[in-house]
Design an enzyme around this catalytic site. Structure first.
Site, mmCIF file in Angstrom:
data_model
loop_
_atom_site.group_PDB
_atom_site.id
_atom_site.type_symbol
_atom_site.label_atom_id
_atom_site.label_comp_id
_atom_site.label_asym_id
_atom_site.label_seq_id
_atom_site.Cartn_x
_atom_site.Cartn_y
_atom_site.Cartn_z
ATOM 1 N N GLU A 1 0.790 -1.237 0.000
ATOM 2 C CA GLU A 1 0.000 0.000 0.000
ATOM 3 C C GLU A 1 0.827 1.295 0.000
ATOM 4 O O GLU A 1 0.571 2.197 0.793
ATOM 5 C CB GLU A 1 -0.968 -0.006 1.187
ATOM 6 C CG GLU A 1 -1.888 -1.223 1.169
ATOM 7 C CD GLU A 1 -2.860 -1.277 2.348
ATOM 8 O OE1 GLU A 1 -2.707 -0.478 3.287
ATOM 9 O OE2 GLU A 1 -3.755 -2.119 2.324
ATOM 10 N N GLU B 1 -6.339 -10.673 -1.751
ATOM 11 C CA GLU B 1 -7.155 -10.576 -0.534
ATOM 12 C C GLU B 1 -8.640 -10.530 -0.898
ATOM 13 O O GLU B 1 -9.426 -9.764 -0.325
ATOM 14 C CB GLU B 1 -6.755 -9.333 0.278
ATOM 15 C CG GLU B 1 -5.265 -9.298 0.611
ATOM 16 C CD GLU B 1 -4.832 -8.095 1.453
ATOM 17 O OE1 GLU B 1 -5.686 -7.439 2.059
ATOM 18 O OE2 GLU B 1 -3.614 -7.835 1.489
HETATM 19 C C1 GLA Z 1 -5.032 -4.846 4.047
HETATM 20 C C2 GLA Z 1 -3.813 -5.678 4.410
HETATM 21 C C3 GLA Z 1 -4.170 -7.004 4.989
HETATM 22 C C4 GLA Z 1 -5.321 -6.894 5.953
HETATM 23 C C5 GLA Z 1 -6.490 -6.237 5.277
HETATM 24 C C6 GLA Z 1 -7.702 -6.135 6.152
HETATM 25 O O1 GLA Z 1 -5.562 -5.159 2.861
HETATM 26 O O2 GLA Z 1 -2.945 -5.893 3.333
HETATM 27 O O3 GLA Z 1 -3.067 -7.546 5.642
HETATM 28 O O4 GLA Z 1 -4.923 -6.160 7.074
HETATM 29 O O5 GLA Z 1 -6.090 -4.934 4.938
HETATM 30 O O6 GLA Z 1 -7.786 -7.088 7.111
#
Ligand code: GLA
Length: 379
Positions: free
Chosen positions: A176, A281
């Site tokens: 990020e 994710e």
């Molecule tokens: C982000 C992170 C993850 C997790 C998600 C929400 O996407 O990369 O590790 O913390 O948020 O749980």
């Protein structure tokens, strides 16, 4: 991105531990073998079986706290063959204070994965979140300077990556780093080191394990401005001669947004860097955004279960997503669900969300069958 033959040919699934979050990995492979599944599960009724029959593979991400529930471990182990630690390798867990490492939770997950012939994706090395305040502090309450931060970053990466050398397939090196407008996000890492902190992290990771794959991971990549920033960053890393093996698109999505067109455009654009894309994710948030004081009936509409109509919508959404992945199989190396079942999802947060393929009893939902159908048809 190839799949090693050991993983391909070893499919005996013996599950003894328990998992909370689930990663589904779909990888383009040549000539993958159908894996024999233990127990009553068959190749035709698991994601892993359906995908491997089509020359792909699946994996699982885990949370240490969940390594003791049989239904979770049975499900995770029979459906997936890759693990992402949900929180156990984040900085604040693995190095809670300077030079003091807490490897137990990460070790448990790696041991679980390797004893079940599952790969591990390391998550993550450098992030502005879930990182102790001490990391960014210098003497007398001042912010740490560039040299201090680089030394801390290098020590951390050397120690963590070094510990799991040869046991972790690939690392999310930086998480990020790009803001919504495509600029480099303002974080204590950037403030203290400068814009090259991302490059430094990739340099240190390569040094620590030259054989591990290295990834950049971010969200909202369907937004053109943000995506452009990520593509610029990735191209800069490549121009510096640094190793980068893939772009992780977190894929925290909703039922209607982003649109399938936007998802497809993002995939094609990200892949135009020459790198494969991984959905790292994936989950589908079904709840409305709701601040404090909102009527619970509005904020938490599915507290008593998901109505059939919504189940079907969710199934169609997942079918569309996997249809796209199958269509672009050469561009996508992997898909990861952020959570094994609805009981395990971070998206509940005091409400009842239903974002995944298995319900709170860890029973398959219509969305699960829809995904399996897409994978089977793709053969
Ligand atoms: C982000 C992170 C993850 C997790 C998600 C929400 O996407 O990369 O590790 O913390 O948020 O749980």
């Amino acid at each position: 991105m190839g799949i090693d033959s050991a993983l391909r040919s070893s499919g005996r699934l013996r599950l003894r531990a328990r998992l909370a979050a689930a990663t589904v990995a779909v990888a383009a492979m040549t000539g993958g073998a159908v894996i024999a599944l233990a127990g009553s599960a068959s190749a035709a009724t698991t994601l892993r079986g359906a995908a491997e029959a089509d020359g792909r593979y699946f994996g699982v991400a885990v949370g240490q706290g969940d390594l003791s529930n049989t239904s979770a471990t049975n499900l995770a182990g029979s459906q997936f063959d890759m693990v992402t630690p949900e929180n156990e390798m984040k900085w604040d867990t693995i190095e809670p204070s300077n030079g003091s490492y807490n490897f137990g939770p990460g070790d448990n997950i790696v041991n679980f994965a390797t004893s079940h012939n599952e790969r591990v994706r390391g998550h993550n090395l450098v992030w502005h979140s879930q990182t102790g305040a001490w990391v960014f502090q210098g003497p007398e309450g001042k912010p740490a300077d560039r040299e201090t931060l680089l030394a801390r970053m290098r020590d951390h990466i050397q120690t963590v990556v070094g510990r799991y050398k040869g046991r972790i397939h690939g690392w999310d090196v930086v998480n990020e780093a790009i803001d919504e407008d495509g600029s480099l996000r303002k974080t204590p890492w950037r403030d203290g080191i400068g814009d090259d902190y991302v490059a430094k992290a990739f340099e240190f990771a390569r040094e620590a394990d030259p054989n591990a794959e290295l990834y950049y991971n971010d969200y909202n990549l369907e937004k053109p401005e943000k995506r452009a920033g990520v593509i610029k960053l990735v191209n800069d890393l490549k121009a510096r001669g640094l190793r980068i093996d893939g772009i992780g698109n977190q894929a925290h999505w909703r039922l209607e947004t982003p649109t399938m067109d936007a998802i497809e455009q993002a995939l094609v654009d990200l892949n135009s860097t020459g790198l494969k894309v991984m959905y790292t994710e994936l989950d589908i948030n079904l709840l409305p955004s709701a601040g404090r004081g909102v009527d619970p009936a509005v904020a938490n509409p599915y507290a008593n279960g998901l109505p059939d109509e919504k189940q079907q919508q969710l199934a169609r959404r997942y079918a569309d997503i996997f249809g796209l992945i199958v269509k672009h199989r050469t561009r996508v190396s992997r898909v990861t669900f952020w959570g094994l079942s609805d009981a395990d999802s971070w998206l509940n947060r005091g409400r009842m969300n239903h974002p995944l393929l298995w319900d709170r009893q860890r029973q398959p939902k219509p969305a699960f069958h829809a995904v399996v159908d897409v994978l089977k048809r793709a053969r």
